[in-house]
Scaffold this active site. Structure first.
Site, short mmCIF file in Angstrom:
data_model
loop_
_atom_site.label_atom_id
_atom_site.label_comp_id
_atom_site.label_asym_id
_atom_site.label_seq_id
_atom_site.Cartn_x
_atom_site.Cartn_y
_atom_site.Cartn_z
N LYS A 1 1.36 11.48 -11.10
CA LYS A 1 0.63 10.53 -11.94
C LYS A 1 1.50 9.30 -12.17
O LYS A 1 2.64 9.41 -12.62
CB LYS A 1 0.32 11.14 -13.30
CG LYS A 1 -0.80 12.14 -13.33
CD LYS A 1 -1.05 12.47 -14.80
CE LYS A 1 -2.08 13.53 -15.00
NZ LYS A 1 -2.30 13.75 -16.45
N GLU B 1 -6.39 16.54 -10.76
CA GLU B 1 -6.69 16.78 -12.17
C GLU B 1 -8.17 17.01 -12.44
O GLU B 1 -8.84 16.17 -13.04
CB GLU B 1 -6.21 15.58 -13.02
CG GLU B 1 -6.15 15.91 -14.48
CD GLU B 1 -5.46 14.81 -15.28
OE1 GLU B 1 -5.77 13.66 -15.07
OE2 GLU B 1 -4.61 15.16 -16.11
N ARG C 1 -5.71 21.99 -13.98
CA ARG C 1 -4.61 21.19 -14.51
C ARG C 1 -4.72 21.00 -16.03
O ARG C 1 -3.74 20.71 -16.68
CB ARG C 1 -4.58 19.84 -13.78
CG ARG C 1 -3.32 19.06 -13.96
CD ARG C 1 -3.16 18.06 -12.81
NE ARG C 1 -2.10 17.12 -13.06
CZ ARG C 1 -1.56 16.34 -12.14
NH1 ARG C 1 -1.97 16.41 -10.88
NH2 ARG C 1 -0.61 15.49 -12.42
N GLU D 1 7.61 20.32 -23.96
CA GLU D 1 6.98 20.75 -22.70
C GLU D 1 7.56 22.06 -22.19
O GLU D 1 6.83 22.92 -21.67
CB GLU D 1 7.11 19.66 -21.63
CG GLU D 1 6.57 18.29 -22.01
CD GLU D 1 5.06 18.26 -22.27
OE1 GLU D 1 4.34 19.13 -21.76
OE2 GLU D 1 4.63 17.37 -23.04
N LYS E 1 4.82 23.79 -13.67
CA LYS E 1 4.03 22.58 -13.50
C LYS E 1 3.63 22.41 -12.04
O LYS E 1 2.48 22.10 -11.73
CB LYS E 1 4.78 21.34 -13.98
CG LYS E 1 4.02 20.06 -13.67
CD LYS E 1 4.03 19.03 -14.73
CE LYS E 1 3.07 17.90 -14.37
NZ LYS E 1 3.16 16.75 -15.25
N HIS F 1 -1.80 19.60 -26.48
CA HIS F 1 -1.84 18.14 -26.32
C HIS F 1 -3.06 17.48 -26.95
O HIS F 1 -3.01 16.29 -27.24
CB HIS F 1 -1.74 17.77 -24.84
CG HIS F 1 -0.34 17.84 -24.30
ND1 HIS F 1 0.38 19.01 -24.27
CD2 HIS F 1 0.49 16.88 -23.80
CE1 HIS F 1 1.58 18.78 -23.76
NE2 HIS F 1 1.67 17.50 -23.46
N ASN G 1 -2.34 20.86 -20.72
CA ASN G 1 -2.56 20.14 -21.97
C ASN G 1 -2.52 21.06 -23.19
O ASN G 1 -2.98 20.68 -24.26
CB ASN G 1 -3.91 19.40 -21.92
CG ASN G 1 -3.78 18.09 -21.16
OD1 ASN G 1 -2.68 17.56 -21.01
ND2 ASN G 1 -4.90 17.58 -20.69
N HIS H 1 7.26 12.63 -28.55
CA HIS H 1 6.21 13.40 -27.87
C HIS H 1 6.51 14.90 -27.99
O HIS H 1 5.60 15.70 -28.18
CB HIS H 1 6.14 12.97 -26.41
CG HIS H 1 5.03 13.62 -25.64
ND1 HIS H 1 3.69 13.46 -25.97
CD2 HIS H 1 5.04 14.46 -24.57
CE1 HIS H 1 2.94 14.17 -25.12
NE2 HIS H 1 3.74 14.78 -24.27
N ARG I 1 0.82 -1.22 0.00
CA ARG I 1 0.00 0.00 0.00
C ARG I 1 0.85 1.26 0.00
O ARG I 1 0.43 2.32 0.47
CB ARG I 1 -0.96 0.02 1.19
CG ARG I 1 -1.94 -1.14 1.19
CD ARG I 1 -3.14 -0.86 2.12
NE ARG I 1 -4.01 -2.01 2.16
CZ ARG I 1 -4.01 -2.93 3.12
NH1 ARG I 1 -3.19 -2.80 4.14
NH2 ARG I 1 -4.83 -3.95 3.08
N HIS J 1 -1.78 14.38 -28.89
CA HIS J 1 -2.19 12.99 -28.64
C HIS J 1 -2.78 12.37 -29.91
O HIS J 1 -2.54 11.21 -30.22
CB HIS J 1 -3.21 12.92 -27.49
CG HIS J 1 -2.60 13.22 -26.15
ND1 HIS J 1 -3.31 13.77 -25.13
CD2 HIS J 1 -1.36 13.03 -25.68
CE1 HIS J 1 -2.53 13.93 -24.07
NE2 HIS J 1 -1.34 13.47 -24.37
#
Lengths: 380, 380
Positions: free
Chosen positions: A143, A237, A241, A185, A227, A248, A245, A265, A121, A252
């Site tokens: 994340k 998020e 947030r 980025e 960030k 993005h 993007n 990317h 955990r 994507h």
């Protein structure tokens, strides 16, 4: 500028992000604070091969250290590899103070982060990002994730590391493509928040930053700050947030249509920002994009652009698993540094913007637009 | 006493625990707050078969509801079953507002909780505990988990549900053994904190509480309050939360030696508390155990006690994967209601206490000790 940046999340979780030439000293200090005597290193196999001195120093930090090689590449973000790493951790008889140290780029960080969050955990997690993309993006914000047959990053957790320690010297050994990948980025942080990043980089060949350690460190720290500031205010998020993007939604979709990994990317995000900038203009802004667009040649090289039609792009956007609702959501700009989100149902507009962006990138690279380093209006 | 108990964790997470005869009304209200239009029910297969009316009402709460049957039994706490449930969730095209509702006992709650925490980095989770043990214990505190070949609950997360809604009427349909299983923990809450629980239950046949709805609800709510108070102050299980393990160092070892599932968790905890009470006396207390010990016959029946030697017990304690350090840690009592933790390296003492406890339980059940409902000293 200081080496260390203090990040506070929720009211209970706090950790430091350090960009340093002496990462071992900092990690050792953190292990002392955590009372972590046993450590498990999850190391990207390429980093393991190319940075033997760093790996040896990391291993020597504890008398009870063990090393798990994470096979390089996106395919390691799998349930199978997660189980392998969890099995490895449990075979070391860990306790709650055993630290898991992720050494590598986004793949290693996402995988090891997920393992750290799910073994006992939660094992204390330390990120040692070895790519520019990882240090300015994936290592910050908590994340973790692996891919699923139905989409990328669909299995994962929100789990904060106890520290991020970036070994500055390693970034100077990255290949051109790896180094530039992070600038998608970095330029994004300039576009949505800290426009000084764009000004500092203006007129510079991005690759030459590898030889300017202090400048590189400063750019990395500015990016981290953008960030972190956003993530702190929106850990789980929801809305704010979303501004991270920028570019993005396009990126994507470009990556999906071209097949993941075909273009980097960073390249996809850069193209996405050119398109998002034009979309911003369509929605009422009238922006000078020169500070961003001047880097087209170094970011995208001179290869032909990927052939992605507007139809393919919109179809890919519509099938995004993380989309909520039926409209497409974009981050756009009022000005550089002032982003907002917009729901768009007019897919013809999106297609038109993408076709225009493709043409524009081609023009910029061939020198047929005046915008390349030649301002026609003052920067906003 | 109110139906609803408000629980606040960290400073950012808060949820309600409700023990109610009208669970559907309450769950519907929560789904509205969460704006959850799509729901996924993870239902213990036995509950699915035995409570068709409840399952039908739950399914009818949303026009987009789907149901996953969790095979009854501990073997469902596996990586395989977690992956099956995650696959099922992802096949329903969930978004971040899709609610996962766990309907069952601890196995279903632990498995579905782990799935909820890992699909899309977190789906809103609602626990509908259908066993007494789950409502007073596993549904509160945010522990999720599955088993690993090297031990129980070694893979999992800390993840708080958005609500716990206990359907009171279901508890009255539980078999004797299922009903009593929860009383191991209920009596524990009495022993470590709210001694009124012991006083209220004194002289009562525990099984007869099934016919006393208001009394049962009150006992459940008192139990929830004890656990929640502890968990609120120690979400991530460092020290304070340890007191919830009263009787459990013995109980886990008893379960391990006898083979999981042979005796119920409630029985093991009850035996563990008898032993922990005697250990408390060895460490300087001099306690009247009658309020606890009077329930030996109903908690343990008249079957022979499992044959677990002191040596086997200590060996099992030493191999506990979650142990930190080399000594054994026990929760013991200064008085009933005043627990503390003690590190013990003298394993002979532990063996002696266990042998004494076994004999004492046998004596109590056969009526050869005066302590059964016959106080010799005032209760502390």
């Amino acid at each position: 500028m200081l080496d260390k940046q203090q990040i506070r999340l929720h009211n209970s979780e706090e950790y430091t992000i350090t960009v340093s030439d002496y990462p071992i000293t900092e990690i050792s200090r953190i292990l002392d604070v955590l009372q972590a005597k046993k450590i498990i290193l999850a190391v990207d196999s390429n980093v393991n091969d190319k940075q033997p001195a760093l790996i040896k120093e990391l291993t020597n930090m504890s008398e009870d250290a063990s090393l798990y090689r994470v096979p390089a590449g996106e395919s390691s973000k799998s349930i199978t590899e997660w189980k392998n790493l969890a099995d490895f951790c449990l075979s070391r008889n860990p306790d709650r103070k055993t630290a898991l140290i992720a050494v590598g780029g986004g793949v290693t960080g996402d995988l090891a982060g997920f393992a750290a969050s799910t073994v006992l955990r939660g094992l204390p997690l330390i990120h040692v990002p070895t790519t520019l993309l990882a240090v300015v993006d994936s290592s910050i914000g908590g994340k973790t994730g692996i891919n699923h047959e139905s989409g990328k990053n669909l299995v994962g957790t929100f789990y904060q590391p106890r520290a991020v320690v970036a070994p500055l010297s390693v970034f100077e050994t990255l290949s051109d493509r790896e180094f530039l990948c992070g600038f998608g980025e970095i330029l994004k942080y300039g576009a949505i928040a800290d426009t000084d990043i764009l000004t500092i980089l203006s007129g510079r060949n991005l690759l030459e930053l590898r030889g300017h350690t202090e400048l590189l460190k400063s750019i990395i720290q500015r990016s981290i700050k953008v960030k972190a500031d956003v993530v702190i205010r929106d850990t789980l998020e929801s809305n704010l947030r979303m501004i991270l993007n920028y570019g993005h939604t396009f990126a994507h979709a470009i990556e999906k249509v071209t097949g993941y990994g075909k273009i980097s990317h960073g390249e996809a995000v850069y193209m996405g920002m050119i398109a998002a900038g034009l979309l911003s203009d369509e929605l009422g802004a009238s922006l000078d994009h020169s500070l961003l667009e001047q880097h087209a040649a170094s970011m995208l090289g001179s290869e032909p652009l990927p052939s992605v039609s507007g139809d393919e792009l919109v179809d890919a956007m519509k099938s995004d698993k993380k989309k909520t609702g039926s409209t497409l959501r974009f981050v756009v700009l009022k000005q550089y540094g002032r982003p907002y989100t917009e729901e768009i149902s007019d897919t013809q507009l999106v297609k038109k913007v993408w076709e225009t962006a493709r043409q524009r990138i081609t023009d910029i690279r061939s020198g047929t637009t005046k915008n390349l380093n030649q301002r026609t209006t003052p920067a906003t």
